[in-house]
Design a protein around this motif. Structure first.
Motif, PDB file in Angstrom:
ATOM      1  N   MET A  87       0.817  -1.204   0.000  1.00 58.41           N
ATOM      2  CA  MET A  87       0.000   0.000   0.000  1.00 58.41           C
ATOM      3  C   MET A  87       0.854   1.259   0.000  1.00 58.41           C
ATOM      4  N   SER A  88       1.956   1.215   0.758  1.00 61.29           N
ATOM      5  CA  SER A  88       2.813   2.404   0.824  1.00 61.29           C
ATOM      6  C   SER A  88       3.436   2.699  -0.533  1.00 61.29           C
ATOM      7  N   GLN A  89       3.817   1.658  -1.279  1.00 57.84           N
ATOM      8  CA  GLN A  89       4.419   1.881  -2.588  1.00 57.84           C
ATOM      9  C   GLN A  89       3.398   2.403  -3.587  1.00 57.84           C
ATOM     10  N   LEU A  90       2.188   1.915  -3.503  1.00 56.52           N
ATOM     11  CA  LEU A  90       1.155   2.398  -4.427  1.00 56.52           C
ATOM     12  C   LEU A  90       0.868   3.871  -4.189  1.00 56.52           C
ATOM     13  N   VAL A 150       6.197  -1.553  10.771  1.00 59.91           N
ATOM     14  CA  VAL A 150       7.163  -2.559  10.328  1.00 59.91           C
ATOM     15  C   VAL A 150       7.071  -2.753   8.823  1.00 59.91           C
ATOM     16  N   GLY A 151       5.850  -2.747   8.297  1.00 62.75           N
ATOM     17  CA  GLY A 151       5.672  -2.877   6.859  1.00 62.75           C
ATOM     18  C   GLY A 151       6.330  -1.744   6.089  1.00 62.75           C
ATOM     19  N   GLN A 152       6.281  -0.543   6.623  1.00 65.48           N
ATOM     20  CA  GLN A 152       6.928   0.594   5.961  1.00 65.48           C
ATOM     21  C   GLN A 152       8.446   0.403   5.898  1.00 65.48           C
ATOM     22  N   TYR A 153       9.039  -0.064   6.989  1.00 67.89           N
ATOM     23  CA  TYR A 153      10.486  -0.295   6.999  1.00 67.89           C
ATOM     24  C   TYR A 153      10.867  -1.409   6.023  1.00 67.89           C
ATOM     25  N   MET A 154      10.080  -2.484   6.006  1.00 67.23           N
ATOM     26  CA  MET A 154      10.362  -3.576   5.083  1.00 67.23           C
ATOM     27  C   MET A 154      10.201  -3.128   3.639  1.00 67.23           C
ATOM     28  N   SER A 155       9.290  -2.219   3.410  1.00 62.11           N
ATOM     29  CA  SER A 155       9.100  -1.670   2.069  1.00 62.11           C
ATOM     30  C   SER A 155      10.337  -0.910   1.612  1.00 62.11           C
ATOM     31  N   THR A 156      10.930  -0.154   2.523  1.00 60.84           N
ATOM     32  CA  THR A 156      12.156   0.585   2.192  1.00 60.84           C
ATOM     33  C   THR A 156      13.287  -0.371   1.856  1.00 60.84           C
ATOM     34  N   ILE A 157      13.403  -1.450   2.628  1.00 58.80           N
ATOM     35  CA  ILE A 157      14.433  -2.447   2.346  1.00 58.80           C
ATOM     36  C   ILE A 157      14.222  -3.066   0.969  1.00 58.80           C
ATOM     37  N   ASN A 184      15.402  -0.739  -1.767  1.00 57.24           N
ATOM     38  CA  ASN A 184      16.866  -0.719  -1.863  1.00 57.24           C
ATOM     39  C   ASN A 184      17.388  -1.950  -2.601  1.00 57.24           C
ATOM     40  N   VAL A 185      16.784  -3.096  -2.338  1.00 58.37           N
ATOM     41  CA  VAL A 185      17.189  -4.320  -3.034  1.00 58.37           C
ATOM     42  C   VAL A 185      16.880  -4.221  -4.518  1.00 58.37           C
ATOM     43  N   VAL A 186      15.697  -3.700  -4.857  1.00 62.05           N
ATOM     44  CA  VAL A 186      15.322  -3.554  -6.267  1.00 62.05           C
ATOM     45  C   VAL A 186      16.277  -2.611  -6.978  1.00 62.05           C
ATOM     46  N   ASN A 214       9.514   6.458 -17.817  1.00 63.84           N
ATOM     47  CA  ASN A 214       9.345   5.921 -19.166  1.00 63.84           C
ATOM     48  C   ASN A 214      10.432   4.917 -19.527  1.00 63.84           C
ATOM     49  N   LEU A 215      11.590   5.008 -18.886  1.00 66.45           N
ATOM     50  CA  LEU A 215      12.675   4.066 -19.108  1.00 66.45           C
ATOM     51  C   LEU A 215      12.673   2.953 -18.066  1.00 66.45           C
ATOM     52  N   GLY A 216      12.120   3.225 -16.897  1.00 63.34           N
ATOM     53  CA  GLY A 216      12.062   2.219 -15.852  1.00 63.34           C
ATOM     54  C   GLY A 216      10.965   1.196 -16.097  1.00 63.34           C
ATOM     55  N   ARG A 217      10.846   0.252 -15.193  1.00 63.42           N
ATOM     56  CA  ARG A 217       9.804  -0.775 -15.300  1.00 63.42           C
ATOM     57  C   ARG A 217       9.080  -0.872 -13.964  1.00 63.42           C
ATOM     58  N   LEU A 218       8.333   0.169 -13.662  1.00 67.61           N
ATOM     59  CA  LEU A 218       7.581   0.214 -12.417  1.00 67.61           C
ATOM     60  C   LEU A 218       6.565  -0.913 -12.339  1.00 67.61           C
ATOM     61  N   ASN A 219       6.072  -1.341 -13.487  1.00 68.56           N
ATOM     62  CA  ASN A 219       5.091  -2.441 -13.490  1.00 68.56           C
ATOM     63  C   ASN A 219       5.689  -3.725 -12.911  1.00 68.56           C
ATOM     64  N   TYR A 220       7.000  -3.926 -13.118  1.00 71.33           N
ATOM     65  CA  TYR A 220       7.637  -5.109 -12.540  1.00 71.33           C
ATOM     66  C   TYR A 220       7.613  -5.056 -11.017  1.00 71.33           C
ATOM     67  N   LEU A 221       7.810  -3.868 -10.452  1.00 66.47           N
ATOM     68  CA  LEU A 221       7.742  -3.725  -8.996  1.00 66.47           C
ATOM     69  C   LEU A 221       6.339  -4.047  -8.490  1.00 66.47           C
ATOM     70  N   TYR A 222       5.320  -3.539  -9.171  1.00 66.52           N
ATOM     71  CA  TYR A 222       3.945  -3.823  -8.769  1.00 66.52           C
ATOM     72  C   TYR A 222       3.670  -5.330  -8.805  1.00 66.52           C
ATOM     73  N   TRP A 223       4.132  -5.989  -9.840  1.00 68.91           N
ATOM     74  CA  TRP A 223       3.883  -7.427  -9.939  1.00 68.91           C
ATOM     75  C   TRP A 223       4.710  -8.205  -8.921  1.00 68.91           C
ATOM     76  N   LEU A 224       5.896  -7.707  -8.587  1.00 65.35           N
ATOM     77  CA  LEU A 224       6.673  -8.324  -7.515  1.00 65.35           C
ATOM     78  C   LEU A 224       5.929  -8.226  -6.192  1.00 65.35           C
ATOM     79  N   LEU A 225       5.357  -7.057  -5.935  1.00 67.90           N
ATOM     80  CA  LEU A 225       4.569  -6.881  -4.712  1.00 67.90           C
ATOM     81  C   LEU A 225       3.343  -7.787  -4.722  1.00 67.90           C
TER      82      LEU A 225
END
Length: 253
Positions: free
Chosen positions: A1-4, A159-166, A169-171, A189-200
């Motif tokens: 939720m925090s990333q969205l 805790v979820g917010q901290y794990m989201s930050t980690i 950083n890994v991504v 436009n050059l990144g792949r934000l959709n991959y992050l959403y699908w990872l989540l």
């Protein structure tokens, strides 16, 4: 939720936020209000219509159990991440189709209202999960520790917010090698934000399976819960069941 909530602001900044032909623009950070509107609209609908119907089906005073409510919330939240990924694909493809790949400040000719569905779905999931989460903590703690239970509920979000930050950083560190931009490039436009959403979404799916396993093994406590809604619902169901089991013929007194 925090990333969205955070990345949707960056998406909105690259999209057409005008309403009609006027000069008014929806603020980029205001799209999350749609999730709140869904919660406001859903809660009375749930209490007035969904719960009574569920009581008749499940014979449960609450309509559905706390775990059912939380599980539905997890599933809908997973769906919101999947939808968010597809919407980002559409936004990115539109940018590439108009030759805006290298222009991070350009406004992509696509309405920012495309972001509304993902927030509506997320709001529905939050309406199920957050309420069920608080209800679970409140019901399963002894009366003297219920304030602690509410505090623990907030701690899980922290805790979820901290794990989201980690995770971010890994991504950043593990994607975008060999001269390619990482998923979270400053230029969306050059990144792949959709991959992050699908990872989540994948992580949430694993979390849902883990939740189902824990819920199936959980043993409810025996603390009495003073819940007027539950008690009235239970009394209503008990009355109906009693009437159904009464003999057809009665001896007149």
């Amino acid at each position: 939720m925090s990333q969205l909530h955070s990345f949707s602001v960056l998406q909105a900044l690259t999209m057409n936020r005008h309403l009609g032909s006027g000069s008014f623009q929806i603020p980029a950070a205001s799209f999350s209000v749609f999730s709140q509107l869904v919660i406001i609209a859903w809660m009375p609908l749930y209490d007035r219509f969904i719960v009574p119907a569920a009581r008749r089906m499940t014979k449960n005073g609450r309509g559905i159990t706390v775990f059912h409510r939380m599980g539905i919330g997890y599933a809908i939240s997973t769906l919101s991440m999947v939808v968010s990924g597809f919407i980002e694909v559409k936004r990115r493809n539109t940018a590439l189709g108009h030759g805006l790949a290298n222009d991070s400040s350009a406004i992509v000719p696509i309405s920012a209202l495309w972001l509304v569905p993902q927030f509506c779905i997320m709001g529905l999931g939050e309406a199920f999960h957050t309420v069920g989460h608080l209800e679970f903590f409140y019901a399963e703690f002894p009366p003297t520790m219920r304030s602690t239970a509410i505090a623990l509920s907030s701690c899980t979000s922290a805790v979820g917010q901290y794990m989201s930050t980690i995770l971010l950083n890994v991504v950043h560190a593990k994607t975008g090698r060999h001269g390619k931009p990482d998923w979270l490039n400053d230029n969306l436009n050059l990144g792949r934000l959709n991959y992050l959403y699908w990872l989540l979404a994948a992580i949430e799916a694993v979390n849902l399976v883990y939740f189902i396993i824990c819920a199936s093994l959980y043993k409810y406590t025996e603390f009495p819960v003073q819940d007027p809604v539950f008690e009235s619902g239970a009394q209503e169901m008990e009355s109906k069941l009693t009437q159904e089991n009464e003999p057809v013929c009665k001896i007149a007194s």
